[in-house]
Scaffold this motif. Sequence first.
Motif, PDB file in Angstrom:
ATOM      1  N   ASN A  55     -49.535  14.482   5.228  1.00  0.00           N
ATOM      2  CA  ASN A  55     -50.636  13.973   5.965  1.00  0.00           C
ATOM      3  C   ASN A  55     -51.968  14.485   5.517  1.00  0.00           C
ATOM      4  O   ASN A  55     -51.926  15.213   4.263  1.00  0.00           O
ATOM      5  CB  ASN A  55     -50.528  14.283   7.456  1.00  0.00           C
ATOM      6  CG  ASN A  55     -50.374  15.668   7.535  1.00  0.00           C
ATOM      7  OD1 ASN A  55     -50.856  16.425   6.826  1.00  0.00           O
ATOM      8  ND2 ASN A  55     -49.800  16.311   8.657  1.00  0.00           N
ATOM      9  N   GLU A  56     -53.068  13.875   5.994  1.00  0.00           N
ATOM     10  CA  GLU A  56     -54.280  14.257   5.274  1.00  0.00           C
ATOM     11  C   GLU A  56     -54.689  15.871   5.512  1.00  0.00           C
ATOM     12  O   GLU A  56     -55.323  16.416   4.828  1.00  0.00           O
ATOM     13  CB  GLU A  56     -55.529  13.648   6.483  1.00  0.00           C
ATOM     14  CG  GLU A  56     -55.392  12.263   6.236  1.00  0.00           C
ATOM     15  CD  GLU A  56     -56.424  11.379   6.850  1.00  0.00           C
ATOM     16  OE1 GLU A  56     -57.302  12.178   7.597  1.00  0.00           O
ATOM     17  OE2 GLU A  56     -56.670   9.941   6.834  1.00  0.00           O
ATOM     18  N   ASP A  57     -54.077  16.435   6.570  1.00  0.00           N
ATOM     19  CA  ASP A  57     -54.172  17.930   6.739  1.00  0.00           C
ATOM     20  C   ASP A  57     -53.601  18.667   5.339  1.00  0.00           C
ATOM     21  O   ASP A  57     -54.164  19.650   4.935  1.00  0.00           O
ATOM     22  CB  ASP A  57     -53.810  18.475   7.840  1.00  0.00           C
ATOM     23  CG  ASP A  57     -54.521  18.122   8.934  1.00  0.00           C
ATOM     24  OD1 ASP A  57     -55.793  17.728   8.901  1.00  0.00           O
ATOM     25  OD2 ASP A  57     -54.217  18.209  10.347  1.00  0.00           O
ATOM     26  N   ILE A  59     -53.238  17.055   2.458  1.00  0.00           N
ATOM     27  CA  ILE A  59     -54.093  16.970   1.277  1.00  0.00           C
ATOM     28  C   ILE A  59     -55.113  17.931   0.966  1.00  0.00           C
ATOM     29  O   ILE A  59     -55.633  18.223   0.025  1.00  0.00           O
ATOM     30  CB  ILE A  59     -54.410  15.747   1.100  1.00  0.00           C
ATOM     31  CG1 ILE A  59     -53.251  14.595   0.897  1.00  0.00           C
ATOM     32  CG2 ILE A  59     -55.582  15.278   0.156  1.00  0.00           C
ATOM     33  CD1 ILE A  59     -52.787  14.616  -0.346  1.00  0.00           C
ATOM     34  N   GLN A  60     -55.909  18.125   2.340  1.00  0.00           N
ATOM     35  CA  GLN A  60     -56.930  18.909   2.226  1.00  0.00           C
ATOM     36  C   GLN A  60     -56.617  20.118   1.928  1.00  0.00           C
ATOM     37  O   GLN A  60     -57.150  20.946   1.354  1.00  0.00           O
ATOM     38  CB  GLN A  60     -57.565  18.985   3.836  1.00  0.00           C
ATOM     39  CG  GLN A  60     -59.010  19.682   4.017  1.00  0.00           C
ATOM     40  CD  GLN A  60     -60.002  19.195   3.048  1.00  0.00           C
ATOM     41  OE1 GLN A  60     -60.355  17.850   3.163  1.00  0.00           O
ATOM     42  NE2 GLN A  60     -60.740  20.036   2.334  1.00  0.00           N
ATOM     43  N   GLN A 348     -51.718  10.251  -3.340  1.00  0.00           N
ATOM     44  CA  GLN A 348     -52.759  10.803  -2.457  1.00  0.00           C
ATOM     45  C   GLN A 348     -53.886  11.491  -2.917  1.00  0.00           C
ATOM     46  O   GLN A 348     -55.025  11.469  -2.319  1.00  0.00           O
ATOM     47  CB  GLN A 348     -51.913  11.559  -1.317  1.00  0.00           C
ATOM     48  CG  GLN A 348     -50.976  10.815  -0.639  1.00  0.00           C
ATOM     49  CD  GLN A 348     -50.142  11.485   0.357  1.00  0.00           C
ATOM     50  OE1 GLN A 348     -49.137  12.290   0.064  1.00  0.00           O
ATOM     51  NE2 GLN A 348     -50.741  11.582   1.552  1.00  0.00           N
ATOM     52  N   PHE A 352     -57.937  10.692  -2.742  1.00  0.00           N
ATOM     53  CA  PHE A 352     -58.830  11.505  -2.034  1.00  0.00           C
ATOM     54  C   PHE A 352     -60.215  11.980  -3.031  1.00  0.00           C
ATOM     55  O   PHE A 352     -61.294  11.973  -2.219  1.00  0.00           O
ATOM     56  CB  PHE A 352     -58.111  12.949  -1.728  1.00  0.00           C
ATOM     57  CG  PHE A 352     -58.689  13.973  -1.120  1.00  0.00           C
ATOM     58  CD1 PHE A 352     -58.778  14.037   0.119  1.00  0.00           C
ATOM     59  CD2 PHE A 352     -59.608  14.934  -1.863  1.00  0.00           C
ATOM     60  CE1 PHE A 352     -59.599  15.213   0.761  1.00  0.00           C
ATOM     61  CE2 PHE A 352     -60.237  16.107  -1.213  1.00  0.00           C
ATOM     62  CZ  PHE A 352     -60.219  16.289   0.149  1.00  0.00           C
TER      63      PHE A 352
END
Length: 528
Positions: A55-57, A59-60, A348, A352
């Motif tokens: 998820n995006e978290d 990736i961050q 991903q 980003f």
Amino acid sequence: MFYAREDALEKKLERPTRQSKRKRNADQALSQLLLDDQLDWCQPVYADPPVAPINEDAIQAIHDASMTVLEDVGVLFLNDAALRVFDQHGCNVDWDNKRVRMDRAFVMEQVAKAPSHITVTPRNPDRVLIFGGRHFNFGQVASPPNVMDLDQGRRIGTRVDFQNFLKLAQAYNCIHFNCGYAVEPMDMHPSIRHLDGLFDMLTLTDKVVHAYALGTERIEDAMEMVRIGAGLTQEAFEEKPRMFTNINSTSPLKHDWPMLDGAMRMAARNQMVVVSPFTLAGAMAPVTLAGALTLQNAEGLAAIALLQAVRAGAPVVYGAFTSNVDMKTGAPAFGTPEFVRAMQMSGQLARFYGLPLRASNANAANALDAQAVWESAFSLQGSCLGGANLIYHAAGWMEGGLSASFEKFVIDCEMLQQIIYAQRPITVDASTLALDAIAEVGPHGHFFGCDHTQQRYRDAFYTPLLSDWRNYETWLDDGGEWAHQRAQKHYKTVLNEYVAPPIESGHRDQLADFVARRKAEGGAPTDF
């Protein structure tokens, strides 16, 4: 040896004692049919959205960890010109150890300058390619020192082998660009190999070409040869990308002098650079996927930031080559579940940062067997489901990159064609819903003879290059050839029928003169 084992196994099959008339007729017609049914040349586009396994978290979190590595640990840049660029931009440069620590704000400022889409125009403008977004492109195997085929087995690569792979890359429309030496022409001295190699690439193909970023002379010679081959002025050459190179970090956390030199020279002249850290989880990178991708990300972004500092807006590609090793032997493994997920996660990360993605079709098989195919199929699955725009080594790779196989080239092309075909848009309308045909046939007939089928059957389905869909008895009566044997016949016939693409005679003569002059000057140094 695999080939001998297969020969022994095939002798157990009951075969006709003499070649059938049908078989002889098929052989005679083969040369007319081999590439007639291949897909037309095109710039393929993904219809399916990419897979996002985290998820995006997450990736961050990988991004933040990468920035921490760049700020606190740093990366070695073994090139004083690169160190000066970082120094001029306020980075923390340890000149004694050549380690650079850079602030995340600097990194993100530089990366943001890179284009999200790159258009590369070769000497034949009809072969222009777009890298980015949903566009994808396949290139043949690159850089193995060995070559293998069914006739001679595994052996050292030669210029003739290299030229033959170029001819195949030109003939098959599912191969969009040249990665480099499909097999290293080991019979050419390293000081002049790039000259003859680029000459062959520019005359035997008209597709996008690659040059090796291995120091000043090689990359400068390559750019000049691409310019000459296309008949461009220096200004026209630099107006848009005309070629590309690929550089690898020396993991962990190191970029070497020759590749940095070549990459900076390419970026300065607006030519595409692919930055591909070679991070093997468990060996040159942490054993976890998250850790390996953190390292890949840090190494890649550090070099991309450098190239943007050299020239804002320079065309760069986010390269991913993270896989794992066999923890029993330490040998690299490819086409593994870890490789698949690493390519998808790399996609991903590339999205980003708004960068095109490079991935690969790789396997670790030592013979042209089922392992070679399933590992390649998984590699392609991971690459394409990750949304890769540039797929390296798409046809012919074997043995973890140590060998190139002619038969595997054709087998891979079958898979590449099917991927391209499967990504075509699907039409759903009154015609394709076929209600009239369903009513016409009803519950007691078949669709072979109905009007709907008769109007469409010629182009209704994918036509294979290599697959044999006949029943067992028909296949056996026709010689019972296995897929790798059909692939051998395929590539040999294509080579026999190869016709070089046109090139203006004046451009070819200028290329030959340039090669002769540079050879007389000694080519490129081989000792650093």
